[in-house]
Write a protein that holds these residues in place. Structure first.
Motif, mmCIF file in Angstrom:
data_model
loop_
_atom_site.group_PDB
_atom_site.id
_atom_site.type_symbol
_atom_site.label_atom_id
_atom_site.label_comp_id
_atom_site.label_asym_id
_atom_site.label_seq_id
_atom_site.Cartn_x
_atom_site.Cartn_y
_atom_site.Cartn_z
ATOM 1 N N THR A 38 2.329 0.821 11.760
ATOM 2 C CA THR A 38 2.150 -0.644 11.358
ATOM 3 C C THR A 38 1.485 -1.471 12.372
ATOM 4 N N LEU A 159 -0.541 -1.486 7.602
ATOM 5 C CA LEU A 159 -0.472 -0.092 8.130
ATOM 6 C C LEU A 159 -1.551 0.170 8.687
ATOM 7 N N GLU A 224 3.348 6.056 -5.114
ATOM 8 C CA GLU A 224 2.799 6.047 -3.313
ATOM 9 C C GLU A 224 1.466 5.670 -3.569
ATOM 10 N N VAL A 235 -0.310 8.030 6.085
ATOM 11 C CA VAL A 235 0.768 6.992 6.121
ATOM 12 C C VAL A 235 0.869 6.800 4.650
ATOM 13 N N LEU A 237 2.925 4.845 1.581
ATOM 14 C CA LEU A 237 3.941 3.690 1.308
ATOM 15 C C LEU A 237 4.390 3.866 -0.067
ATOM 16 N N ILE A 296 7.997 3.610 4.220
ATOM 17 C CA ILE A 296 6.721 4.208 4.886
ATOM 18 C C ILE A 296 7.086 5.610 5.416
ATOM 19 N N ARG A 297 6.127 6.561 5.073
ATOM 20 C CA ARG A 297 6.308 7.820 5.523
ATOM 21 C C ARG A 297 5.220 8.364 6.231
#
Length: 311
Positions: A38, A159, A224, A235, A237, A296-297
């Protein structure tokens, strides 16, 4: 000198780390190893352009700060005075109280007290947790009053992927419609995106976009949204079933690189002006609790070593 956003809660889990703030219960930084996930900002800065904060009891804007409750007009404070709107709820600049924390988790709470524009009593909490699947953010709202209360939840993360400039990234949002707005950023129509420049379902280069746009008609089930680099790092979300709306904002006055872009992907349970339209609002009965989650992955930042760091 005290931090501008109050207490700073440093979380760690394997290669993941985060700094969560007391004011606004915001994400001041989120990193995997040495890679920012982020947009970070300084400890003595206020959150630039709502960076990372919680948006409750409504996200986005209420046009003119006006809405009606049981036929009676209500006037919210105009917190976006240049456009004469009420924006991002009632807690964005308020300090939360610490409820619990561990090395990888922090839970904070804040009360929304009745006021003329929003005459409801809510107890809210937000938990930020780092775990094997990245960062999970869980919101709980309790109607502590004696009448049904309209609520919605959002968040405002920007992000990024490490040192890759956002303009070089590709954003994918699987939405079938978007909200058209007027010069004051207030919704005037909902339109399909297929065949238009607003269709992000197949991925679009951030450098080609100029958006401050709400999207709707997301796929069924957990959703997603993806920000991807050319080298395979992503990334993601995600939001649970409650997060049926998302705002995408290519911000050209808040960015790590002057003149660049900071990209916000904002999960929302209701779109802009929901207090007037009713779209996406959750009416909580007295004593009822509503719990929702998003997160967040990071993907592709370390292959097998990424998972092994928690093994």
């Amino acid at each position: 000198m005290r931090p501008a956003t109050g207490e700073q809660y440093e979380l760690d889990f394997g290669d993941l780390s985060a700094t969560i703030t007391q004011v606004g219960a915001g994400i001041r930084s989120l990193r995997f190893a040495e890679s920012d996930l982020t947009e970070p900002y300084g400890v003595h800065e206020q959150p630039p352009s709502a960076c990372g904060i919680v948006l409750v009891p409504w996200p986005n804007r209420v046009a003119d700060g006006r809405w009606e409750l049981d036929g009676e007009p209500r006037q919210l404070d105009l917190t976006e005075p240049a456009k004469r709107n009420a924006i991002h709820g009632l807690l964005r600049r308020r300090p939360y109280e610490l409820v619990d924390r561990t090395d990888s988790t922090v839970t904070q709470s804040a009360t929304i007290f009745p006021e003329p524009g929003y005459p409801f009593l809510l107890e809210t909490s937000v938990t930020h947790e780092l775990h094997t699947d990245g960062l999970q953010v869980t919101h709980a709202i309790v109607n502590a009053g004696d009448r049904p209360a309209p609520v919605a939840v959002g968040a405002h993360p920007y992000l990024r992927i490490a040192d890759v400039t956002p303009e070089q990234l590709t954003v994918t949002v699987a939405a079938r419609s978007r909200f058209e707005v007027d010069a004051r950023s207030n919704v005037v129509a909902q339109l399909p995106v297929e065949g238009t420049d607003f269709d992000l379902s197949a991925g679009r280069r951030v450098s080609d976009l100029d958006l401050d746009t709400g999207f709707a008609d997301l796929p069924d089930g957990p959703v997603e949204h993806v920000l991807a680099a050319d080298d395979g790092r992503r990334v993601v979300l995600w939001g649970d079933d409650a997060f049926r709306y998302v705002q995408v904002f290519t911000h050209r006055s808040f960015a790590t690189k002057p003149g660049g872009v900071a990209l916000a992907i904002q999960p929302m349970t209701a779109p802009a002006n929901a207090l007037n339209s009713g779209t996406g609002l959750r009416w909580l009965e007295p004593g009822e609790t509503w719990t929702v989650s998003w997160g967040i992955r990071p993907e592709g930042f370390g292959g097998e070593a990424y998972l092994a760091s928690w093994g």
